[in-house]
Design a protein around this motif. Structure first.
Motif, short mmCIF file in Angstrom:
data_model
loop_
_atom_site.label_atom_id
_atom_site.label_comp_id
_atom_site.label_asym_id
_atom_site.label_seq_id
_atom_site.Cartn_x
_atom_site.Cartn_y
_atom_site.Cartn_z
N SER A 1 1.49 -0.23 -12.34
CA SER A 1 1.86 -1.30 -13.27
C SER A 1 2.53 -2.47 -12.55
O SER A 1 2.52 -3.59 -13.03
CB SER A 1 2.78 -0.77 -14.37
N ARG A 2 3.10 -2.20 -11.38
CA ARG A 2 3.74 -3.26 -10.58
C ARG A 2 2.76 -3.91 -9.59
O ARG A 2 3.16 -4.73 -8.78
CB ARG A 2 4.94 -2.70 -9.83
N GLY A 3 1.49 -3.49 -9.63
CA GLY A 3 0.47 -4.14 -8.83
C GLY A 3 0.26 -3.58 -7.44
O GLY A 3 -0.44 -4.18 -6.63
N HIS A 4 0.85 -2.42 -7.14
CA HIS A 4 0.68 -1.82 -5.82
C HIS A 4 -0.67 -1.12 -5.70
O HIS A 4 -1.20 -0.61 -6.68
CB HIS A 4 1.79 -0.81 -5.55
N SER A 5 -1.23 -1.08 -4.50
CA SER A 5 -2.41 -0.28 -4.21
C SER A 5 -1.92 1.12 -3.85
O SER A 5 -0.97 1.26 -3.09
CB SER A 5 -3.19 -0.87 -3.03
N LEU A 6 -2.57 2.14 -4.39
CA LEU A 6 -2.06 3.49 -4.23
C LEU A 6 -3.18 4.47 -3.89
O LEU A 6 -4.24 4.42 -4.50
CB LEU A 6 -1.37 3.93 -5.52
N THR A 7 -2.94 5.32 -2.90
CA THR A 7 -3.82 6.43 -2.59
C THR A 7 -3.12 7.70 -3.04
O THR A 7 -2.01 7.99 -2.58
CB THR A 7 -4.13 6.51 -1.08
N ALA A 8 -3.72 8.40 -3.98
CA ALA A 8 -3.16 9.64 -4.52
C ALA A 8 -3.83 10.82 -3.83
O ALA A 8 -5.04 10.96 -3.87
CB ALA A 8 -3.38 9.71 -6.02
N ILE A 9 -3.03 11.67 -3.19
CA ILE A 9 -3.55 12.84 -2.50
C ILE A 9 -3.21 14.07 -3.32
O ILE A 9 -2.05 14.33 -3.61
CB ILE A 9 -2.98 12.95 -1.09
N THR A 10 -4.24 14.80 -3.70
CA THR A 10 -4.06 15.98 -4.54
C THR A 10 -4.99 17.10 -4.07
O THR A 10 -6.08 16.84 -3.56
CB THR A 10 -4.34 15.63 -6.03
N ILE B 1 4.02 2.56 3.42
CA ILE B 1 5.07 3.41 2.86
C ILE B 1 4.42 4.66 2.31
O ILE B 1 3.38 4.60 1.67
CB ILE B 1 5.83 2.69 1.72
N GLN B 2 5.05 5.81 2.53
CA GLN B 2 4.56 7.05 1.96
C GLN B 2 5.58 7.56 0.94
O GLN B 2 6.77 7.60 1.22
CB GLN B 2 4.36 8.15 3.02
N LEU B 3 5.09 7.94 -0.23
CA LEU B 3 5.94 8.56 -1.24
C LEU B 3 5.54 10.01 -1.35
O LEU B 3 4.38 10.32 -1.60
CB LEU B 3 5.74 7.89 -2.61
N GLY B 4 6.45 10.90 -1.16
CA GLY B 4 6.15 12.33 -1.24
C GLY B 4 6.83 12.96 -2.43
O GLY B 4 8.04 12.92 -2.55
N ILE B 5 6.05 13.53 -3.31
CA ILE B 5 6.57 14.28 -4.44
C ILE B 5 6.09 15.71 -4.25
O ILE B 5 4.99 16.07 -4.65
CB ILE B 5 6.05 13.71 -5.79
N LEU B 6 6.89 16.51 -3.59
CA LEU B 6 6.51 17.88 -3.29
C LEU B 6 7.44 18.83 -4.03
O LEU B 6 8.65 18.67 -4.01
CB LEU B 6 6.61 18.16 -1.78
N LYS C 1 0.85 -1.18 0.00
CA LYS C 1 0.00 0.00 0.00
C LYS C 1 0.89 1.24 0.00
O LYS C 1 1.78 1.36 0.83
CB LYS C 1 -0.89 0.03 1.23
N LEU C 2 0.61 2.16 -0.92
CA LEU C 2 1.39 3.39 -1.04
C LEU C 2 0.48 4.60 -0.97
O LEU C 2 -0.67 4.55 -1.38
CB LEU C 2 2.14 3.43 -2.37
#
Length: 78
Positions: free
Chosen positions: A22-31, A67-72, A2-3
């Motif tokens: 594409s790699r099969g991960h579940s993702l929550t996109a915050i915008t 895991i959190q991915l931050g693109i700021l 989960k990302l």
């Protein structure tokens, strides 16, 4: 896995988002503006939020995430 991703509408964020899905991960996109977000996927959830607002529900979204991915990026006035 989960990302959570901040900044999924930007140039780099959109590429990371597509790769993660594409790699099969579940993702929550915050915008800040979900109306600008056009990607649809069965493992994708889109949440309106602003990472700079601690009163926002964004932080409640992070609690169950592994895991959190931050693109700021900072906008610069020219």
């Amino acid at each position: 896995m989960k990302l959570v991703m901040f900044g999924p509408t930007g140039m780099i964020g959109s590429r990371i988002l597509n790769e993660a899905l594409s790699r099969g991960h579940s993702l929550t996109a915050i915008t800040r503006d979900p109306s600008r977000f056009s990607v649809e996927h069965e493992k994708l959830a889109v949440v309106a939020g602003n990472v700079f607002d601690p009163a926002n529900a964004v932080f409640q979204t992070l609690l169950p995430t592994m895991i959190q991915l931050g693109i700021l990026t900072e906008k610069v006035d020219k």
